[in-house]
Enzyme design. Structure first.
Site, PDB file in Angstrom:
ATOM      1  N   ASP A 260      -7.385 -49.871 -11.008  1.00 39.28           N
ATOM      2  CA  ASP A 260      -6.644 -51.109 -11.297  1.00 39.28           C
ATOM      3  C   ASP A 260      -6.528 -51.961  -9.763  1.00 39.28           C
ATOM      4  O   ASP A 260      -7.375 -53.129  -9.917  1.00 39.28           O
ATOM      5  CB  ASP A 260      -5.020 -50.952 -11.740  1.00 39.28           C
ATOM      6  CG  ASP A 260      -5.296 -50.786 -13.130  1.00 39.28           C
ATOM      7  OD1 ASP A 260      -6.074 -51.214 -13.948  1.00 39.28           O
ATOM      8  OD2 ASP A 260      -4.503 -49.812 -13.749  1.00 39.28           O
TER       9      ASP A 260
ATOM     10  N   GLY B 157     -15.403 -37.233   6.403  1.00 40.62           N
ATOM     11  CA  GLY B 157     -16.179 -38.160   7.456  1.00 40.62           C
ATOM     12  C   GLY B 157     -17.174 -37.169   8.467  1.00 40.62           C
ATOM     13  O   GLY B 157     -17.642 -37.769   9.357  1.00 40.62           O
ATOM     14  N   GLY B 158     -17.285 -35.816   8.029  1.00 40.81           N
ATOM     15  CA  GLY B 158     -17.855 -35.029   9.026  1.00 40.81           C
ATOM     16  C   GLY B 158     -16.942 -34.229  10.046  1.00 40.81           C
ATOM     17  O   GLY B 158     -17.396 -33.412  10.980  1.00 40.81           O
TER      18      GLY B 158
END
Length: 415
Positions: free
Chosen positions: A168, A247-248
């Site tokens: 939403d 993110g690694g």
């Protein structure tokens, strides 16, 4: 100094959350948002989840700051005439009706263009064009259909939705950007255009790293930074990764002092490679800096469970704020798990206007989230949400209707 969107008028036909999120953001930036509601009822969220009888709910008040409210029966011929005047008067019409509702009201795109060729019509829908475009969608449905739920949770449990309203409110934020872009382009073309933000699309955009991982998985059949590696099996689709970082950089939520009784006594800890020596020093494992099994990120990947257990042995001796203070001295990425109560009471968030206290004539004082986007030359002043129909006479007067005509419309139930 004026506001960023001074002079822009928004005709707000939105309700519940996705659309009101969009129009509230535009109002915070200075647009004149005219919220059109049904007489006697208004936006359904005025009465949803009420904590005070017969008073607008927090659900409504926290999504409709800085707006004006008018009531209008758009099915009545006189009401349609007023709406036509509003279309001519405004720059943007925003709606999150069920598919086709605006057309059934007699306000097709073609008709709106006849009334105001510069009008921008912005819509929130559940799905974009395709097999599901006529389906009704709510927050959790959007999270499921947009890919978020399938990648949230732990691998041995069911899919989970998140408490963040990415379906939403997230889609409302996307729509606001689309509107601002269309307003900017109108300066060159002189024409309005349609803007569509589908909730499925918005959620997928926020899950783009998981689509990245799907393509990596298709190619390599394994993802070393996921907790399933090295002992678990990977299937055809991106699995749920618990609290692993997306993110690694390996990360996890770890217990802190007091976790036995405090459900939020936790900290998020990232074992970023450049600060690995500092991590080892802090947790009392200096030998890991040079030991081959731990010295490199690649060597550490199959041993992450063991490593985070050792780090947690240290974090459990500190409360989350003590741990954060120590770790920040070494630039070790981390963050405390903050509850809604802690956030509500955080002085710095009050100081920046991220949390605001608003005074309402019937509710009294309440807390709300302020504008998360800060402009140096256009600071946001959060004003209370409007009472139902509070500005009807004011807005109709601006359209050129005389007091007698407004009184007549009220007498026949149009407003």
């Amino acid at each position: 100094m004026g506001k960023a969107l001074d002079g822009i008028r928004i005709l707000d036909f939105t309700h519940v959350q996705s659309g009101p999120t969009c129009t509230q953001l535009l109002a915070w930036f200075g647009a004149d948002v005219i919220k059109v509601e049904r007489a006697g009822a208004g936006d359904i969220t005025r009465e949803q989840l009420r904590d005070i009888p017969d008073v607008d709910s927090l659900y409504f008040t926290m999504l409709n700051h800085n707006k004006r409210s008018i009531t209008l029966d758009t099915k009545h011929p006189r009401g349609k005439s007023v709406l036509e005047s509003l279309v001519r008067h405004c720059d943007v019409l925003v709606e999150n009706f069920a598919p086709g509702a605006l057309d059934r009201m007699g306000f097709t795109w073609e008709r709106i263009q006849e009334l105001n060729p510069r009008m921008i019509v912005a819509s929130v829908k559940g799905f974009g064009p395709g097999p599901y475009e006529d389906c009704k969608v709510y927050e959790n449905v959007a999270q499921c259909a947009g890919g978020a739920a399938s990648t949230t949770g732990f691998d041995d449990g069911p899919p989970l939705v998140t408490g963040a309203q990415i379906g939403d409110s997230g889609t409302g934020l996307h729509l606001a950007l689309g509107i601002v872009a269309a307003l900017y382009q109108r300066q060159t073309t002189g024409r309005g255009q349609r803007v569509l933000a589908a909730m499925q699309d918005g959620v997928l955009n926020l899950c783009r790293v998981k689509l990245r991982d799907q393509q990596r998985l298709d190619r390599t059949r394994v993802m070393h930074e996921y907790p399933q590696y090295p002992d678990g099996a990977f299937g055809a689709a991106v699995p749920r990764a618990g609290n692993a970082s997306g993110g690694g950089q390996p990360g996890s939520i770890l217990k802190c002092k007091g976790w036995e009784t405090d459900p939020n006594a936790y900290i998020y800890f990232i074992t970023q490679a450049p600060v690995w020596p500092a991590i080892c020093e802090v947790i009392g494992k200096p030998g890991w800096v040079t030991e081959p099994d731990y010295a490199t990120p690649k060597a550490r990947l199959p041993r992450l469970a063991e490593i985070f257990t050792a780090i947690e042995d240290w974090t459990k001796t500190k409360d989350k704020f003590e741990a954060m203070a120590i770790l920040n001295e070494f630039d070790i990425p981390c963050g405390p798990i903050l509850s809604m109560k802690e956030l509500a009471e955080e002085p710095s968030l009050r100081a920046t206007g991220t949390i605001v206290e608003v005074d309402h004539p019937k509710r009294g004082k309440y807390l709300s989230v302020g504008n998360p986007i800060k402009l140096s030359d256009s600071p946001t002043e959060v004003t209370r949400s409007p009472l139902l129909g509070e500005h009807t006479d004011e807005v109709l007067g601006e359209l050129g209707l005389a007091g007698e005509e407004i009184a007549q419309l009220r007498a026949i139930g149009v407003i």
